[in-house]
Enzyme design. Sequence first.
Site, PDB file in Angstrom:
ATOM      1  CB  CYS A 156     -28.364 -39.743   0.887  1.00  0.00           C
ATOM      2  SG  CYS A 156     -29.437 -38.309   0.668  1.00  0.00           S
TER       3      CYS A 156
ATOM      4  CG  HIS B 286     -24.043 -39.256   4.830  1.00  0.00           C
ATOM      5  ND1 HIS B 286     -24.270 -39.875   3.616  1.00  0.00           N
ATOM      6  CD2 HIS B 286     -25.057 -38.356   4.980  1.00  0.00           C
ATOM      7  CE1 HIS B 286     -25.371 -39.387   3.068  1.00  0.00           C
ATOM      8  NE2 HIS B 286     -25.859 -38.463   3.869  1.00  0.00           N
TER       9      HIS B 286
ATOM     10  CG  HIS C 233     -25.482 -35.181  -0.834  1.00  0.00           C
ATOM     11  ND1 HIS C 233     -25.479 -36.504  -1.222  1.00  0.00           N
ATOM     12  CD2 HIS C 233     -26.244 -35.135   0.290  1.00  0.00           C
ATOM     13  CE1 HIS C 233     -26.208 -37.216  -0.376  1.00  0.00           C
ATOM     14  NE2 HIS C 233     -26.676 -36.394   0.552  1.00  0.00           N
TER      15      HIS C 233
END
Length: 483
Positions: A189, A324, A364
Amino acid sequence: ARERLHVSAQTEAEAAAEPIAVVAMACRFPGADNPEQFWDNLREGKCFIREVPADRMAMEGHYSPDPSAPRKSYSKWGGFIEGIEDFDAGYFSIGAREATGMDPQHRIALELTQELFDRAGYRREDLRKSRTGVFLGGGKSAYAGNDAAAVPDSFVPHVIINTIPNMMAGRVANFFDLRGSAEVMDTACSSSLVAIHRACRSLAQGETDMAIAGGISLIIDPFGFIGFAKAGALARTPVPYIFDERANGFCMGEGAGLVLLKPLKRAIADGDQIAAVVLGSGTNNDGHTMGWTTPNIDAQRCLLEETYRKCRVSAAQIGYLEAHGTGTLLGDPIEVRAATQVFSQYTKQKQFCGLGSVKSNVGHTFHAAGVCGFIKTVLALQHAEIPPTLHCDKPHPRFKFQESAFFLPHVPTPFAKLGEFRCAAVSAFGFGGTNCHVVAREWNEDNPTPGPRRRPLPSTRFNRKRYWLARPTGGPDNGTSRV
């Protein structure tokens, strides 16, 4: 020997502090085909998380609201971009058979790079043999699947070559004849923010003169839904409740974003457009933790401290932090706690820094998550405004925002100038422990630029056709150029 080491350390520190100009941006995110649409969506507080579109994959056989149902996902929601099967193969001198065997991520990388150069005002002939680097975050998608027997023999060579992750950057370098390093990195990620960090380092150290950086991630099959659901990581609702007391996981998303970077001094001399300036960046790893999904608060705190030191910036000057922030009750509190500890070292002032997460708008986006947050942050600097973070009506008490440097923007909020410039930071943390943090500031347009200014070129008009290796499960069986 000691003198040589000292000089080397000085050179390294100077390179780390070299400011880098963001010359142009291009993107495809859920609900947005360009940065202008993306900003409008962010400012208006729009959420583009929806049920999986039928023409992408059929979730009927893969979804169950019962988390214990075998090989089923309790989530069927995500952020999706349009037209991943469409591509202008002719523009890039690629045959139909080869285009059909090519990972859609590679096709998007090519078209998005052309859009990026159009926006920056560079023609293809301007770039030939230039020391332009390509740094992309990404991995192998499920486009070709794992069943070689399902791919006709005539397509196998094209599939083998055109689904290798490295080729995503290699294709770009080949078509535009770019001579800088072409790299694809996979730190999960944090991949695309690490790509931006790597590009900035390459530019500061003189390895390249200009760099393309960013990342791409697509959702091709339901395996990710099933896997993350069985791990209990997905939200059980159609939206993620980031920083909210209802937080119960993340929503999957996809997207693609690229930025064009150049050393600030060179960009000014070349008359380039400048959207923002990267002051510095850093990466590290969590090291050993209690589990693969458990972040390390010490590592995150050290990363922020080290990055601010290299940037020669005080956390008291940072008016916005793009976190994040995925919507979990494990990672998000650790991230906020680490940032709170660092900011408190610089100032005792409370709630002066906006805190947000673009995942509340688009989900995401995995390998593209870092560049998605970075582009959002650059746009916020350009517009001197912080867009709202959604679905956070009741912040979780464990964040203790009233006692911290952070506040949650629920509406478009003026971006405070806490020093000479508006400053912002972006964080991304990867499964496997690789963390990245980037600090940027606004560009002062009052600064005189010598010589003529480079202007955007007319947008390239692509003549796209449908290229798809196999019919998406449950999707329509129409279109052209498919096996």
